[in-house]
Design a protein around this motif. Structure first.
Motif, short mmCIF file in Angstrom:
data_model
loop_
_atom_site.label_atom_id
_atom_site.label_comp_id
_atom_site.label_asym_id
_atom_site.label_seq_id
_atom_site.Cartn_x
_atom_site.Cartn_y
_atom_site.Cartn_z
N THR A 81 0.74 -1.30 0.11
CA THR A 81 0.04 0.04 -0.07
C THR A 81 1.08 1.46 0.05
O THR A 81 1.68 1.43 0.70
CB THR A 81 -0.78 -0.03 1.22
N PHE A 82 0.56 2.02 -1.01
CA PHE A 82 1.45 3.33 -1.07
C PHE A 82 0.64 4.58 -0.07
O PHE A 82 -0.52 4.32 0.03
CB PHE A 82 1.50 4.03 -2.31
N ASN A 83 1.47 5.34 0.37
CA ASN A 83 0.85 6.52 1.35
C ASN A 83 -0.28 5.96 2.28
O ASN A 83 -1.28 6.40 2.36
CB ASN A 83 0.17 7.45 0.41
N PRO A 84 -0.02 4.85 3.08
CA PRO A 84 -0.92 4.40 3.85
C PRO A 84 -1.42 5.48 4.95
O PRO A 84 -0.71 6.19 5.42
CB PRO A 84 -0.38 3.35 4.58
N GLY A 85 -2.92 5.26 5.23
CA GLY A 85 -3.21 6.38 6.07
C GLY A 85 -3.43 7.81 5.73
O GLY A 85 -3.72 8.51 6.55
N THR A 86 -3.29 7.87 4.42
CA THR A 86 -3.54 9.39 4.01
C THR A 86 -4.55 9.25 2.88
O THR A 86 -5.11 8.33 2.47
CB THR A 86 -2.29 9.89 3.33
N ILE A 87 -4.91 10.61 2.41
CA ILE A 87 -5.96 10.70 1.54
C ILE A 87 -5.59 10.09 0.39
O ILE A 87 -6.32 9.78 -0.68
CB ILE A 87 -6.46 12.23 1.30
N ASN A 88 -4.27 9.96 -0.10
CA ASN A 88 -3.67 9.30 -1.25
C ASN A 88 -3.58 7.84 -1.16
O ASN A 88 -2.62 7.37 -1.95
CB ASN A 88 -2.33 10.34 -1.67
N GLU A 89 -3.84 7.05 -0.12
CA GLU A 89 -3.71 6.02 0.01
C GLU A 89 -4.14 4.88 -1.12
O GLU A 89 -5.01 5.25 -1.96
CB GLU A 89 -4.51 5.27 1.22
#
Lengths: 315, 266
Positions: free
Chosen positions: B10-18
Protein backbone atom coordinates in the motif's frame (compact mmCIF):
# COMPACT_ATOMS: atom_id res chain seq x y z
CA UNK A 1 45.52 56.80 -16.75
CA UNK A 2 48.96 57.29 -18.23
CA UNK A 3 50.47 57.24 -14.81
CA UNK A 4 48.66 53.97 -14.13
CA UNK A 5 50.05 52.27 -17.23
CA UNK A 6 53.49 53.68 -16.59
CA UNK A 7 53.42 52.15 -13.14
CA UNK A 8 52.84 48.64 -14.59
CA UNK A 9 56.08 46.85 -15.16
CA UNK A 10 55.91 43.99 -17.59
CA UNK A 11 59.09 42.61 -16.13
CA UNK A 12 57.44 42.36 -12.76
CA UNK A 13 54.60 40.36 -14.29
CA UNK A 14 57.06 37.94 -15.83
CA UNK A 15 58.82 37.63 -12.51
CA UNK A 16 55.57 36.67 -10.81
CA UNK A 17 54.54 34.10 -13.41
CA UNK A 18 56.65 31.14 -12.19
CA UNK A 19 55.29 31.55 -8.67
CA UNK A 20 51.80 31.54 -10.16
CA UNK A 21 52.56 28.27 -11.96
CA UNK A 22 53.81 26.62 -8.78
CA UNK A 23 50.79 27.73 -6.78
CA UNK A 24 48.48 26.92 -9.70
CA UNK A 25 49.70 23.33 -9.75
CA UNK A 26 48.64 22.96 -6.13
CA UNK A 27 45.21 24.45 -6.88
CA UNK A 28 45.09 22.12 -9.89
CA UNK A 29 45.76 19.15 -7.63
CA UNK A 30 42.92 20.26 -5.38
CA UNK A 31 40.69 20.66 -8.43
CA UNK A 32 41.39 17.01 -9.35
CA UNK A 33 39.85 16.08 -6.01
CA UNK A 34 36.86 18.30 -6.66
CA UNK A 35 36.52 16.76 -10.12
CA UNK A 36 35.72 13.41 -8.45
CA UNK A 37 32.77 14.78 -6.50
CA UNK A 38 31.58 17.46 -8.90
CA UNK A 39 31.93 15.68 -12.22
CA UNK A 40 32.12 11.94 -11.54
CA UNK A 41 29.69 11.69 -8.60
CA UNK A 42 27.60 14.69 -9.65
CA UNK A 43 27.65 16.11 -6.12
CA UNK A 44 28.66 19.67 -5.22
CA UNK A 45 30.69 18.90 -2.10
CA UNK A 46 31.36 21.92 0.10
CA UNK A 47 33.45 19.90 2.56
CA UNK A 48 36.55 20.95 0.65
CA UNK A 49 36.71 24.44 2.16
CA UNK A 50 37.31 22.70 5.47
CA UNK A 51 39.31 19.70 4.37
CA UNK A 52 41.83 21.85 2.45
CA UNK A 53 42.62 23.61 5.72
CA UNK A 54 42.65 20.29 7.57
CA UNK A 55 45.30 19.05 5.18
CA UNK A 56 47.36 22.18 5.71
CA UNK A 57 46.96 22.05 9.46
CA UNK A 58 47.89 18.37 9.74
CA UNK A 59 50.91 18.74 7.50
CA UNK A 60 52.15 21.87 9.28
CA UNK A 61 51.77 20.43 12.78
CA UNK A 62 53.46 17.14 11.92
CA UNK A 63 56.32 18.87 10.12
CA UNK A 64 56.76 21.16 13.14
CA UNK A 65 56.82 18.01 15.28
CA UNK A 66 59.74 16.77 13.21
CA UNK A 67 57.97 14.40 10.85
CA UNK A 68 59.33 14.10 7.32
CA UNK A 69 57.23 16.11 4.88
CA UNK A 70 56.09 13.09 2.84
CA UNK A 71 54.78 11.30 5.94
CA UNK A 72 53.00 14.46 7.07
CA UNK A 73 51.33 14.71 3.65
CA UNK A 74 50.28 11.09 3.85
CA UNK A 75 48.57 11.74 7.18
CA UNK A 76 46.95 14.87 5.73
CA UNK A 77 45.55 12.73 2.91
CA UNK A 78 44.14 10.13 5.31
CA UNK A 79 42.57 12.77 7.57
CA UNK A 80 41.07 14.43 4.47
CA UNK A 81 39.56 11.07 3.50
CA UNK A 82 38.03 10.86 6.98
CA UNK A 83 36.42 14.28 6.50
CA UNK A 84 34.92 13.13 3.20
CA UNK A 85 33.78 9.94 4.89
CA UNK A 86 31.85 11.98 7.46
CA UNK A 87 30.11 13.99 4.72
CA UNK A 88 29.32 10.77 2.87
CA UNK A 89 27.84 9.13 5.96
CA UNK A 90 25.80 12.22 6.83
CA UNK A 91 24.40 12.08 3.32
CA UNK A 92 23.80 8.35 2.87
CA UNK A 93 23.13 7.07 6.38
CA UNK A 94 21.28 10.07 7.82
CA UNK A 95 19.57 11.15 4.62
CA UNK A 96 20.83 14.73 4.72
CA UNK A 97 21.06 16.35 1.26
CA UNK A 98 24.61 16.17 -0.10
CA UNK A 99 25.15 19.92 -0.22
CA UNK A 100 24.01 20.34 3.40
CA UNK A 101 26.14 17.42 4.56
CA UNK A 102 29.17 19.13 3.08
CA UNK A 103 28.30 22.43 4.72
CA UNK A 104 27.88 20.72 8.11
CA UNK A 105 31.22 18.92 7.89
CA UNK A 106 32.95 22.06 6.72
CA UNK A 107 31.48 23.99 9.64
CA UNK A 108 32.56 21.33 12.13
CA UNK A 109 36.02 21.20 10.60
CA UNK A 110 36.63 24.83 11.58
CA UNK A 111 36.73 23.78 15.24
CA UNK A 112 38.61 20.60 14.48
CA UNK A 113 41.21 22.48 12.46
CA UNK A 114 41.73 24.89 15.35
CA UNK A 115 42.24 21.90 17.65
CA UNK A 116 44.73 20.40 15.23
CA UNK A 117 46.70 23.66 15.23
CA UNK A 118 46.71 23.79 19.01
CA UNK A 119 44.01 26.47 19.17
CA UNK A 120 46.03 28.92 17.18
CA UNK A 121 44.75 30.38 13.92
CA UNK A 122 48.10 30.36 12.23
CA UNK A 123 51.16 28.12 12.28
CA UNK A 124 54.33 29.22 10.54
CA UNK A 125 56.76 26.87 8.84
CA UNK A 126 60.34 27.92 8.37
CA UNK A 127 62.10 26.58 5.27
CA UNK A 128 65.42 27.05 7.08
CA UNK A 129 64.51 25.00 10.10
CA UNK A 130 61.77 22.66 8.85
CA UNK A 131 62.39 20.21 6.09
CA UNK A 132 59.78 21.05 3.43
CA UNK A 133 58.96 19.24 0.22
CA UNK A 134 58.48 22.52 -1.62
CA UNK A 135 58.58 26.20 -0.77
CA UNK A 136 57.97 29.48 -2.52
CA UNK A 137 61.63 30.31 -1.85
CA UNK A 138 62.79 27.84 -4.53
CA UNK A 139 60.15 28.19 -7.18
CA UNK A 140 61.66 26.07 -9.99
CA UNK A 141 61.99 23.19 -7.54
CA UNK A 142 58.45 23.79 -6.30
CA UNK A 143 57.13 23.66 -9.88
CA UNK A 144 58.97 20.41 -10.58
CA UNK A 145 57.80 18.70 -7.41
CA UNK A 146 54.27 20.07 -7.79
CA UNK A 147 54.09 18.86 -11.39
CA UNK A 148 55.45 15.44 -10.41
CA UNK A 149 52.82 15.02 -7.68
CA UNK A 150 50.05 16.19 -10.02
CA UNK A 151 51.24 13.72 -12.64
CA UNK A 152 51.29 10.83 -10.18
CA UNK A 153 47.78 11.68 -8.92
CA UNK A 154 46.44 11.94 -12.50
CA UNK A 155 48.01 8.58 -13.37
CA UNK A 156 46.52 6.97 -10.25
CA UNK A 157 43.10 8.46 -10.97
CA UNK A 158 43.29 7.31 -14.59
CA UNK A 159 44.07 3.82 -13.43
CA UNK A 160 41.51 3.72 -10.62
CA UNK A 161 38.58 5.01 -12.63
CA UNK A 162 39.35 2.39 -15.26
CA UNK A 163 39.03 -0.45 -12.75
CA UNK A 164 35.81 -2.30 -11.94
CA UNK A 165 35.35 -0.29 -8.77
CA UNK A 166 36.17 3.04 -10.40
CA UNK A 167 33.76 2.25 -13.24
CA UNK A 168 31.07 1.47 -10.67
CA UNK A 169 31.73 4.83 -9.05
CA UNK A 170 31.40 6.63 -12.37
CA UNK A 171 28.21 4.71 -13.15
CA UNK A 172 26.80 5.80 -9.78
CA UNK A 173 27.27 9.46 -10.67
CA UNK A 174 26.11 8.96 -14.23
CA UNK A 175 22.96 6.88 -13.67
CA UNK A 176 22.16 5.81 -10.09
CA UNK A 177 19.07 3.82 -11.14
CA UNK A 178 21.16 1.69 -13.48
CA UNK A 179 23.95 1.34 -10.93
CA UNK A 180 21.50 -0.06 -8.39
CA UNK A 181 19.95 -2.40 -10.96
CA UNK A 182 23.44 -3.73 -11.68
CA UNK A 183 24.06 -4.50 -8.03
CA UNK A 184 26.18 -1.45 -7.17
CA UNK A 185 25.58 -0.01 -3.71
CA UNK A 186 25.32 3.65 -4.64
CA UNK A 187 25.57 4.65 -0.98
CA UNK A 188 28.93 2.97 -0.61
CA UNK A 189 30.15 4.46 -3.87
CA UNK A 190 29.19 7.98 -2.81
CA UNK A 191 30.96 7.62 0.54
CA UNK A 192 34.03 6.21 -1.18
CA UNK A 193 34.07 8.94 -3.81
CA UNK A 194 33.67 11.74 -1.27
CA UNK A 195 36.47 10.25 0.84
CA UNK A 196 38.86 10.01 -2.12
CA UNK A 197 37.94 13.50 -3.25
CA UNK A 198 38.63 15.10 0.13
CA UNK A 199 41.80 13.06 0.54
CA UNK A 200 43.24 14.67 -2.58
CA UNK A 201 41.99 18.10 -1.49
CA UNK A 202 43.71 17.71 1.90
CA UNK A 203 46.91 16.59 0.18
CA UNK A 204 46.79 19.81 -1.82
CA UNK A 205 46.20 21.73 1.42
CA UNK A 206 49.29 20.12 2.93
CA UNK A 207 51.36 21.19 -0.08
CA UNK A 208 49.95 24.71 0.01
CA UNK A 209 50.90 25.12 3.70
CA UNK A 210 54.47 24.18 2.83
CA UNK A 211 54.59 26.35 -0.28
CA UNK A 212 53.33 29.50 1.43
CA UNK A 213 55.21 28.72 4.65
CA UNK A 214 52.25 28.61 7.00
CA UNK A 215 48.94 26.94 7.73
CA UNK A 216 46.05 29.28 8.38
CA UNK A 217 42.56 28.60 9.68
CA UNK A 218 41.12 30.49 6.70
CA UNK A 219 43.36 29.06 3.98
CA UNK A 220 40.55 26.90 2.64
CA UNK A 221 37.96 29.61 2.38
CA UNK A 222 36.61 29.61 -1.15
CA UNK A 223 38.58 26.49 -2.11
CA UNK A 224 35.45 24.99 -3.70
CA UNK A 225 35.06 28.03 -5.94
CA UNK A 226 38.70 28.00 -6.99
CA UNK A 227 38.44 24.25 -7.62
CA UNK A 228 35.30 24.66 -9.71
CA UNK A 229 36.99 27.46 -11.61
CA UNK A 230 39.91 25.17 -12.40
CA UNK A 231 37.65 22.27 -13.41
CA UNK A 232 35.52 24.41 -15.68
CA UNK A 233 38.33 26.46 -17.23
CA UNK A 234 40.17 23.20 -17.89
CA UNK A 235 37.13 21.59 -19.48
CA UNK A 236 36.29 24.52 -21.70
CA UNK A 237 39.87 24.89 -22.91
CA UNK A 238 40.41 21.14 -23.23
CA UNK A 239 37.29 20.81 -25.34
CA UNK A 240 38.25 23.80 -27.45
CA UNK A 241 41.74 22.47 -28.14
CA UNK A 242 41.15 18.74 -28.44
CA UNK A 243 37.41 18.46 -29.06
CA UNK A 244 36.41 14.84 -29.57
CA UNK A 245 39.93 13.59 -28.98
CA UNK A 246 39.81 14.61 -25.33
CA UNK A 247 40.06 11.31 -23.45
CA UNK A 248 39.91 10.81 -19.69
CA UNK A 249 43.64 11.33 -19.20
CA UNK A 250 43.43 14.54 -21.19
CA UNK A 251 40.39 15.68 -19.24
CA UNK A 252 42.22 15.18 -15.94
CA UNK A 253 45.33 16.92 -17.24
CA UNK A 254 43.27 19.91 -18.32
CA UNK A 255 41.73 20.15 -14.84
CA UNK A 256 45.25 20.61 -13.46
CA UNK A 257 46.08 23.03 -16.27
CA UNK A 258 42.88 24.86 -15.41
CA UNK A 259 44.24 25.37 -11.90
CA UNK A 260 47.43 26.88 -13.31
CA UNK A 261 45.56 29.11 -15.74
CA UNK A 262 43.24 30.31 -13.01
CA UNK A 263 46.18 31.28 -10.81
CA UNK A 264 47.97 33.03 -13.68
CA UNK A 265 44.86 35.08 -14.35
CA UNK A 266 44.92 36.06 -10.69
CA UNK A 267 48.59 37.02 -10.99
CA UNK A 268 47.73 39.25 -13.94
CA UNK A 269 44.77 40.75 -12.10
CA UNK A 270 46.97 41.59 -9.14
CA UNK A 271 49.62 42.95 -11.46
CA UNK A 272 46.94 45.26 -12.87
CA UNK A 273 46.71 46.54 -9.28
CA UNK A 274 43.20 45.36 -8.67
CA UNK A 275 42.52 45.52 -4.94
CA UNK A 276 43.28 42.05 -3.57
CA UNK A 277 40.17 42.34 -1.45
CA UNK A 278 38.16 42.17 -4.67
CA UNK A 279 39.76 38.90 -5.79
CA UNK A 280 36.96 36.73 -4.45
CA UNK A 281 34.36 38.77 -6.28
CA UNK A 282 36.43 38.50 -9.41
CA UNK A 283 36.82 34.72 -9.04
CA UNK A 284 33.11 34.27 -8.47
CA UNK A 285 32.38 36.22 -11.66
CA UNK A 286 34.83 34.10 -13.65
CA UNK A 287 33.29 30.88 -12.34
CA UNK A 288 29.76 32.11 -13.04
CA UNK A 289 30.74 32.99 -16.61
CA UNK A 290 32.40 29.66 -17.29
CA UNK A 291 29.54 27.72 -15.67
CA UNK A 292 27.16 29.56 -17.97
CA UNK A 293 29.14 28.73 -21.14
CA UNK A 294 27.58 25.29 -21.76
CA UNK A 295 24.12 26.71 -21.06
CA UNK A 296 24.53 29.52 -23.53
CA UNK A 297 26.06 27.16 -26.07
CA UNK A 298 22.80 25.18 -26.00
CA UNK A 299 20.78 28.36 -26.04
CA UNK A 300 22.63 29.59 -29.09
CA UNK A 301 21.13 26.69 -31.04
CA UNK A 302 17.58 27.10 -29.90
CA UNK A 303 15.65 29.72 -27.96
CA UNK A 304 12.13 31.12 -27.83
CA UNK A 305 13.45 34.48 -28.85
CA UNK A 306 15.10 33.07 -31.96
CA UNK A 307 12.19 30.92 -32.96
CA UNK A 308 9.95 33.96 -32.75
CA UNK A 309 12.20 35.91 -35.06
CA UNK A 310 12.42 33.20 -37.70
CA UNK A 311 10.13 33.57 -40.65
CA UNK A 312 7.20 31.21 -41.00
CA UNK A 313 7.96 28.83 -43.86
CA UNK A 314 5.59 28.76 -46.87
CA UNK A 315 3.80 31.83 -45.56
CA UNK B 1 11.75 -20.12 -10.55
CA UNK B 2 9.87 -17.12 -9.20
CA UNK B 3 7.45 -17.71 -6.37
CA UNK B 4 5.40 -14.81 -5.07
CA UNK B 5 3.27 -15.55 -2.01
CA UNK B 6 0.46 -13.33 -0.74
CA UNK B 7 2.07 -10.01 -1.55
CA UNK B 8 0.64 -6.76 -0.19
CA UNK B 9 1.79 -3.22 -0.90
CA UNK B 10 0.00 0.00 0.00
CA UNK B 11 1.37 3.40 -0.94
CA UNK B 12 0.81 6.41 1.33
CA UNK B 13 -1.06 4.37 3.95
CA UNK B 14 -3.34 6.36 6.21
CA UNK B 15 -3.42 9.40 3.96
CA UNK B 16 -5.94 10.69 1.49
CA UNK B 17 -3.67 9.40 -1.29
CA UNK B 18 -3.70 5.85 0.06
CA UNK B 19 -3.38 3.38 -2.78
CA UNK B 20 -3.60 -0.37 -2.30
CA UNK B 21 -1.31 -1.30 -5.17
CA UNK B 22 -0.96 -5.03 -4.53
CA UNK B 23 -3.55 -7.07 -2.68
CA UNK B 24 -2.81 -10.66 -1.67
CA UNK B 25 -1.02 -11.31 -4.93
CA UNK B 26 0.44 -14.74 -5.53
CA UNK B 27 2.20 -15.88 -8.68
CA UNK B 28 4.36 -18.83 -9.55
CA UNK B 29 6.66 -18.89 -12.57
CA UNK B 30 8.23 -22.06 -13.89
CA UNK B 31 11.71 -21.99 -15.36
CA UNK B 32 11.64 -20.63 -18.94
CA UNK B 33 8.20 -19.12 -18.48
CA UNK B 34 7.81 -15.96 -20.52
CA UNK B 35 4.87 -14.16 -18.97
CA UNK B 36 3.28 -11.05 -20.41
CA UNK B 37 1.54 -8.79 -17.91
CA UNK B 38 -1.33 -6.64 -19.06
CA UNK B 39 -3.73 -4.28 -17.35
CA UNK B 40 -4.88 -0.69 -17.22
CA UNK B 41 -3.17 2.24 -15.60
CA UNK B 42 -2.95 1.73 -11.87
CA UNK B 43 -3.64 -2.01 -12.10
CA UNK B 44 -0.40 -2.75 -10.26
CA UNK B 45 1.76 -4.06 -13.08
CA UNK B 46 4.76 -1.86 -12.43
CA UNK B 47 4.27 -2.23 -8.69
CA UNK B 48 4.54 -5.99 -9.13
CA UNK B 49 7.79 -5.67 -11.07
CA UNK B 50 9.23 -3.15 -8.64
CA UNK B 51 8.34 -5.42 -5.73
CA UNK B 52 10.21 -8.28 -7.36
CA UNK B 53 13.17 -6.03 -8.20
CA UNK B 54 13.28 -4.75 -4.61
CA UNK B 55 12.85 -1.04 -5.34
CA UNK B 56 11.17 -0.77 -1.91
CA UNK B 57 10.22 -3.31 0.78
CA UNK B 58 6.79 -4.94 0.51
CA UNK B 59 4.25 -4.70 3.35
CA UNK B 60 3.49 -8.39 3.61
CA UNK B 61 4.18 -11.57 1.73
CA UNK B 62 7.20 -13.36 0.41
CA UNK B 63 9.19 -13.40 -2.79
CA UNK B 64 11.31 -16.45 -3.57
CA UNK B 65 13.72 -16.65 -6.46
CA UNK B 66 14.92 -20.12 -7.35
CA UNK B 67 14.01 -21.21 -3.82
CA UNK B 68 15.86 -18.34 -2.13
CA UNK B 69 13.88 -15.86 -0.06
CA UNK B 70 14.83 -12.45 -1.45
CA UNK B 71 12.15 -10.47 0.41
CA UNK B 72 14.63 -8.90 2.88
CA UNK B 73 17.21 -7.99 0.22
CA UNK B 74 17.48 -4.41 -1.10
CA UNK B 75 17.54 -3.74 -4.81
CA UNK B 76 21.29 -3.83 -5.34
CA UNK B 77 21.59 -7.17 -3.56
CA UNK B 78 18.85 -8.77 -5.66
CA UNK B 79 20.53 -7.55 -8.81
CA UNK B 80 22.64 -10.68 -8.95
CA UNK B 81 19.50 -12.66 -9.84
CA UNK B 82 17.59 -10.13 -11.89
CA UNK B 83 18.11 -8.43 -15.24
CA UNK B 84 15.98 -5.39 -15.97
CA UNK B 85 14.98 -3.21 -18.88
CA UNK B 86 13.14 0.02 -18.07
CA UNK B 87 10.49 1.88 -20.00
CA UNK B 88 12.67 4.96 -20.36
CA UNK B 89 15.70 4.17 -22.55
CA UNK B 90 17.66 6.77 -20.58
CA UNK B 91 17.35 4.73 -17.37
CA UNK B 92 18.90 1.55 -18.72
CA UNK B 93 22.35 2.82 -19.64
CA UNK B 94 25.03 5.18 -18.37
CA UNK B 95 25.04 7.91 -21.05
CA UNK B 96 28.49 9.35 -20.36
CA UNK B 97 30.14 5.96 -20.52
CA UNK B 98 31.19 4.00 -23.59
CA UNK B 99 29.19 1.10 -25.04
CA UNK B 100 31.85 -1.38 -23.94
CA UNK B 101 32.01 0.17 -20.46
CA UNK B 102 28.26 -0.22 -20.11
CA UNK B 103 28.48 -3.85 -21.16
CA UNK B 104 31.36 -4.43 -18.75
CA UNK B 105 29.31 -2.95 -15.90
CA UNK B 106 26.45 -5.28 -16.81
CA UNK B 107 28.69 -8.36 -17.10
CA UNK B 108 29.63 -7.84 -13.45
CA UNK B 109 26.06 -7.46 -12.27
CA UNK B 110 25.85 -8.42 -8.61
CA UNK B 111 29.53 -9.30 -8.38
CA UNK B 112 32.20 -7.79 -6.18
CA UNK B 113 33.89 -4.97 -8.04
CA UNK B 114 37.55 -4.77 -7.19
CA UNK B 115 40.64 -3.20 -8.66
CA UNK B 116 40.93 -5.31 -11.78
CA UNK B 117 40.54 -3.58 -15.10
CA UNK B 118 36.97 -2.53 -15.82
CA UNK B 119 37.04 -3.90 -19.39
CA UNK B 120 39.42 -6.67 -20.43
CA UNK B 121 40.61 -7.48 -23.93
CA UNK B 122 39.02 -10.90 -23.84
CA UNK B 123 35.55 -9.67 -22.97
CA UNK B 124 35.83 -6.97 -25.65
CA UNK B 125 35.88 -9.73 -28.27
CA UNK B 126 32.81 -11.29 -26.70
CA UNK B 127 30.99 -7.95 -26.73
CA UNK B 128 31.83 -7.50 -30.39
CA UNK B 129 30.25 -10.85 -31.22
CA UNK B 130 27.17 -10.16 -29.11
CA UNK B 131 26.71 -6.68 -30.55
CA UNK B 132 26.85 -8.13 -34.07
CA UNK B 133 23.72 -10.13 -33.26
CA UNK B 134 21.80 -6.89 -32.67
CA UNK B 135 22.45 -5.94 -36.30
CA UNK B 136 22.78 -2.25 -35.46
CA UNK B 137 26.44 -1.84 -36.31
CA UNK B 138 27.28 -1.08 -32.69
CA UNK B 139 30.15 -3.59 -32.81
CA UNK B 140 32.19 -0.99 -34.70
CA UNK B 141 31.32 1.81 -32.28
CA UNK B 142 32.21 0.18 -28.98
CA UNK B 143 34.06 3.19 -27.58
CA UNK B 144 31.25 5.60 -28.47
CA UNK B 145 29.41 7.10 -25.50
CA UNK B 146 25.94 5.62 -25.11
CA UNK B 147 24.39 9.08 -24.84
CA UNK B 148 24.94 9.43 -28.58
CA UNK B 149 22.72 6.44 -29.42
CA UNK B 150 19.03 6.57 -30.33
CA UNK B 151 16.33 5.32 -27.97
CA UNK B 152 15.91 2.09 -29.92
CA UNK B 153 19.64 1.44 -29.99
CA UNK B 154 19.84 2.06 -26.26
CA UNK B 155 16.95 -0.28 -25.54
CA UNK B 156 18.56 -3.01 -27.64
CA UNK B 157 21.81 -2.44 -25.79
CA UNK B 158 20.00 -2.55 -22.43
CA UNK B 159 18.43 -5.88 -23.40
CA UNK B 160 21.86 -7.22 -24.21
CA UNK B 161 23.18 -5.84 -20.91
CA UNK B 162 20.34 -7.41 -18.92
CA UNK B 163 21.07 -10.84 -20.39
CA UNK B 164 24.86 -10.64 -20.61
CA UNK B 165 25.24 -12.28 -17.24
CA UNK B 166 22.40 -14.76 -17.40
CA UNK B 167 19.75 -13.65 -14.90
CA UNK B 168 17.42 -16.02 -13.12
CA UNK B 169 14.66 -13.60 -14.00
CA UNK B 170 14.35 -10.92 -16.65
CA UNK B 171 12.01 -8.00 -15.94
CA UNK B 172 10.82 -5.94 -18.90
CA UNK B 173 8.82 -2.90 -17.80
CA UNK B 174 7.01 -1.62 -20.90
CA UNK B 175 10.39 -1.47 -22.51
CA UNK B 176 9.02 -0.61 -25.96
CA UNK B 177 6.47 2.00 -24.88
CA UNK B 178 8.78 4.94 -25.55
CA UNK B 179 9.81 3.74 -29.01
CA UNK B 180 8.28 4.32 -32.42
CA UNK B 181 6.22 1.33 -33.70
CA UNK B 182 8.85 0.03 -36.12
CA UNK B 183 11.63 0.19 -33.56
CA UNK B 184 9.33 -1.22 -30.89
CA UNK B 185 8.60 -4.25 -33.06
CA UNK B 186 12.31 -4.82 -33.62
CA UNK B 187 13.13 -4.56 -29.92
CA UNK B 188 10.28 -6.97 -29.10
CA UNK B 189 11.55 -9.46 -31.64
CA UNK B 190 15.01 -9.11 -30.14
CA UNK B 191 13.55 -9.70 -26.67
CA UNK B 192 11.91 -12.91 -27.92
CA UNK B 193 15.18 -14.08 -29.36
CA UNK B 194 17.30 -13.28 -26.32
CA UNK B 195 14.80 -14.95 -24.00
CA UNK B 196 14.56 -18.06 -26.18
CA UNK B 197 18.28 -18.40 -26.90
CA UNK B 198 19.30 -18.01 -23.26
CA UNK B 199 16.37 -19.98 -21.85
CA UNK B 200 15.42 -17.08 -19.59
CA UNK B 201 12.44 -16.75 -17.30
CA UNK B 202 10.81 -13.40 -17.99
CA UNK B 203 8.06 -11.05 -16.91
CA UNK B 204 7.09 -8.47 -19.50
CA UNK B 205 4.68 -5.61 -18.86
CA UNK B 206 2.92 -4.20 -21.85
CA UNK B 207 0.07 -1.82 -22.56
CA UNK B 208 -0.50 -3.46 -25.88
CA UNK B 209 -2.96 -6.38 -26.00
CA UNK B 210 -1.72 -7.65 -29.33
CA UNK B 211 1.85 -7.78 -28.05
CA UNK B 212 0.72 -9.48 -24.86
CA UNK B 213 -1.05 -12.16 -26.90
CA UNK B 214 1.64 -12.60 -29.49
CA UNK B 215 4.59 -12.94 -27.14
CA UNK B 216 5.38 -15.34 -24.35
CA UNK B 217 3.81 -18.63 -23.29
CA UNK B 218 1.61 -17.18 -20.60
CA UNK B 219 -0.46 -14.07 -20.07
CA UNK B 220 -1.66 -12.54 -16.84
CA UNK B 221 -4.05 -9.64 -16.58
CA UNK B 222 -4.08 -7.40 -13.54
CA UNK B 223 -6.77 -5.16 -12.15
CA UNK B 224 -6.76 -3.19 -8.90
CA UNK B 225 -3.74 -4.91 -7.44
CA UNK B 226 -4.84 -8.45 -8.21
CA UNK B 227 -4.24 -10.98 -10.94
CA UNK B 228 -7.65 -11.51 -12.53
CA UNK B 229 -6.70 -13.67 -15.49
CA UNK B 230 -3.95 -16.23 -15.99
CA UNK B 231 -3.90 -17.90 -19.37
CA UNK B 232 -1.22 -20.22 -20.68
CA UNK B 233 -0.30 -22.94 -23.13
CA UNK B 234 -2.67 -23.88 -25.90
CA UNK B 235 -5.37 -21.58 -24.59
CA UNK B 236 -3.02 -18.61 -24.80
CA UNK B 237 -1.99 -19.49 -28.34
CA UNK B 238 -5.59 -19.37 -29.51
CA UNK B 239 -6.41 -16.21 -27.60
CA UNK B 240 -7.77 -13.22 -29.51
CA UNK B 241 -8.22 -9.65 -28.45
CA UNK B 242 -11.99 -10.09 -28.35
CA UNK B 243 -11.64 -13.14 -26.04
CA UNK B 244 -9.44 -11.14 -23.78
CA UNK B 245 -11.91 -8.27 -23.52
CA UNK B 246 -14.81 -10.57 -22.87
CA UNK B 247 -12.99 -12.47 -20.21
CA UNK B 248 -11.92 -9.24 -18.62
CA UNK B 249 -15.55 -8.13 -18.43
CA UNK B 250 -16.61 -11.43 -16.92
CA UNK B 251 -14.00 -11.28 -14.17
CA UNK B 252 -13.69 -7.59 -13.46
CA UNK B 253 -17.42 -6.95 -13.44
CA UNK B 254 -17.19 -4.02 -15.79
CA UNK B 255 -16.65 -3.95 -19.52
CA UNK B 256 -13.85 -2.55 -21.51
CA UNK B 257 -15.68 -0.42 -24.06
CA UNK B 258 -12.80 -1.01 -26.33
CA UNK B 259 -9.16 -1.59 -25.76
CA UNK B 260 -8.43 2.09 -26.04
CA UNK B 261 -10.09 3.07 -22.80
CA UNK B 262 -7.80 1.13 -20.54
CA UNK B 263 -5.20 -0.25 -22.86
CA UNK B 264 -3.62 1.43 -25.80
CA UNK B 265 -4.49 -0.05 -29.14
CA UNK B 266 -1.84 -1.78 -31.16
Amino acid sequence: MEAYFASLSFLKLLKNMPGGVAQGLIWGLMALGIYISFRLLDVADLTVDGSFTTGGACAAMLILAGWPAWAALLVALVVGCAAGLVTGLLHTKLGIPAILSGILTQYALYSINLHIMGMSANKALNPDKNHLLLTSRYIPQAILIGAAIVFVVIALMYWYFGTEQGSALRATGNNPALARALGISIDNMKVLGLALSNGIVALAGGLMAQYQGFADINMGRGAIVIGLAAVIIGEVIGRALLGKHLNFFGALSFVAIGGVLYTLVMVIVLWLKLDSNDLKLFTAIIVAIFLAVPYFRDKAKTSFHKSARREVPHA
Amino acid sequence: MLDIQHLYKTFNPGTINEKKALIDLSLHLNPCDFVTVIGGNGAGKSTLLNAVAGVWPVDQGRILLDGKNVTPLPEHKRAVYIGRVFQDPILGTAPNMQIEENLALALRRGQHRGLRWGVTKKEREEYRERLKILGLGLEDRMTVKVGLLSGGQRQALTLLMASLKKPKLLLLDEHTAALDPVTAAKVLELSDRIIAENGLTALMITHNMTDAIRHGNRLIMMDEGRIILDIEGEEKRKLTKRDLMERFAAVAGYTLENDQTLLTKD
